[in-house]
Design a protein around this motif. Structure first.
Motif, PDB file in Angstrom:
ATOM      1  N   VAL A  24       0.955  -1.504  -0.499  1.00 46.23           N
ATOM      2  CA  VAL A  24       0.320  -0.151   0.460  1.00 46.23           C
ATOM      3  C   VAL A  24       0.465   1.100   0.092  1.00 46.23           C
ATOM      4  O   VAL A  24       0.468   2.108  -0.387  1.00 46.23           O
ATOM      5  N   GLN A  28       0.991   3.873  -2.273  1.00 45.97           N
ATOM      6  CA  GLN A  28       0.686   5.472  -2.931  1.00 45.97           C
ATOM      7  C   GLN A  28       1.894   6.642  -2.695  1.00 45.97           C
ATOM      8  O   GLN A  28       1.663   7.982  -2.344  1.00 45.97           O
ATOM      9  N   GLU A  66      -8.928   1.322   9.172  1.00 51.00           N
ATOM     10  CA  GLU A  66     -10.176   1.026   8.207  1.00 51.00           C
ATOM     11  C   GLU A  66      -9.517   0.836   6.364  1.00 51.00           C
ATOM     12  O   GLU A  66      -9.645  -0.251   5.898  1.00 51.00           O
ATOM     13  N   GLU A  67      -8.749   1.954   6.055  1.00 54.21           N
ATOM     14  CA  GLU A  67      -8.698   2.273   4.768  1.00 54.21           C
ATOM     15  C   GLU A  67      -6.559   2.775   4.862  1.00 54.21           C
ATOM     16  O   GLU A  67      -6.135   4.529   5.318  1.00 54.21           O
ATOM     17  N   LEU A  68      -6.050   1.838   4.705  1.00 51.67           N
ATOM     18  CA  LEU A  68      -4.993   2.127   5.011  1.00 51.67           C
ATOM     19  C   LEU A  68      -4.522   3.337   4.314  1.00 51.67           C
ATOM     20  O   LEU A  68      -3.714   4.538   4.256  1.00 51.67           O
ATOM     21  N   SER A  69      -4.705   3.386   2.711  1.00 51.25           N
ATOM     22  CA  SER A  69      -4.148   4.645   1.956  1.00 51.25           C
ATOM     23  C   SER A  69      -4.545   6.078   2.131  1.00 51.25           C
ATOM     24  O   SER A  69      -3.982   6.831   2.045  1.00 51.25           O
ATOM     25  N   THR A  70      -6.064   6.090   2.347  1.00 50.88           N
ATOM     26  CA  THR A  70      -6.443   7.191   3.171  1.00 50.88           C
ATOM     27  C   THR A  70      -5.457   6.972   4.832  1.00 50.88           C
ATOM     28  O   THR A  70      -5.015   8.770   4.778  1.00 50.88           O
ATOM     29  N   TYR A  71      -5.534   6.795   5.696  1.00 53.91           N
ATOM     30  CA  TYR A  71      -4.858   7.423   6.467  1.00 53.91           C
ATOM     31  C   TYR A  71      -2.968   7.430   6.588  1.00 53.91           C
ATOM     32  O   TYR A  71      -2.779   8.701   6.651  1.00 53.91           O
TER      33      TYR A  71
END
Length: 188
Positions: A24, A28, A66-71
């Motif tokens: 991830v 990103q 929840e969402e590693l990419s957003t984090y």
């Protein structure tokens, strides 16, 4: 009774989580660098900050989100803000040191007062500049970046960078020409 888990099974899950994190993060990375670059105005600094972010995550236990990419994107934005804050603190500290009279001025308090006033005028002129112009000026004069480097990092032409610098320098010069109402004896 269930048999005790083997060490291979215990270590498989953290390895799987690390592999997922790495996948991830790498997917990103370009987005994170672009985000940080937009905020700090320097691709090299952006790459360094994103690399620092990777090291921070790699050294600590992985967090479950929840969402590693957003984090990761949010963390990249935060690390850019932290960097700008620390740069601002360093610049203010340097300005404070420059504004203090040195031993060489010792017997000339009027000269020290005038130098301090001049510095305040220049600081005010720089704060009044548009953000991009101020950023270009600071990258060149404080961080020692060349016009071509700044142009490439900010996605501008070198001519545009030169125009921003001319605008910033003219604002600084103009601020020194304006008489300070608090200093009655100083001529423009």
């Amino acid at each position: 009774m269930t048999p005790p888990e083997s060490p291979e099974i215990e270590h498989a899950e953290p390895r799987c989580a690390r592999a997922h994190f790495l996948q991830v993060f790498l997917s990103q990375r370009s987005q994170m660098e672009a985000l940080v670059n937009r905020r700090v105005g320097c691709r090299a600094t952006a790459a360094d900050l994103v690399q620092d972010l990777f090291v921070r995550f790699w050294r600590r236990p992985l967090v479950q989100v929840e969402e590693l990419s957003t984090y990761l994107l949010r963390c990249a934005g935060n690390i850019a803000i932290d960097h700008l804050r620390s740069e601002g603190t360093r610049v203010r500290a340097n300005e404070g040191l420059m504004a203090q009279p040195s031993d060489s001025v010792g017997g000339e308090p009027q000269a020290a007062l005038e130098a301090g006033n001049d510095l305040r005028h220049v600081e005010a002129a720089l704060r009044a500049l548009p953000e991009r112009t101020r950023q270009i000026f600071l990258l060149n004069r404080i961080h020692g970046r060349k016009y071509a480097e700044i142009a490439k990092a900010m996605g501008l032409s070198q001519s545009a960078v030169e125009k921003h610098m001319m605008r910033a320098l003219e604002a600084c010069k103009a601020s020194l020409r304006e008489p300070d109402p608090r200093t009655p004896g100083k001529a423009p």
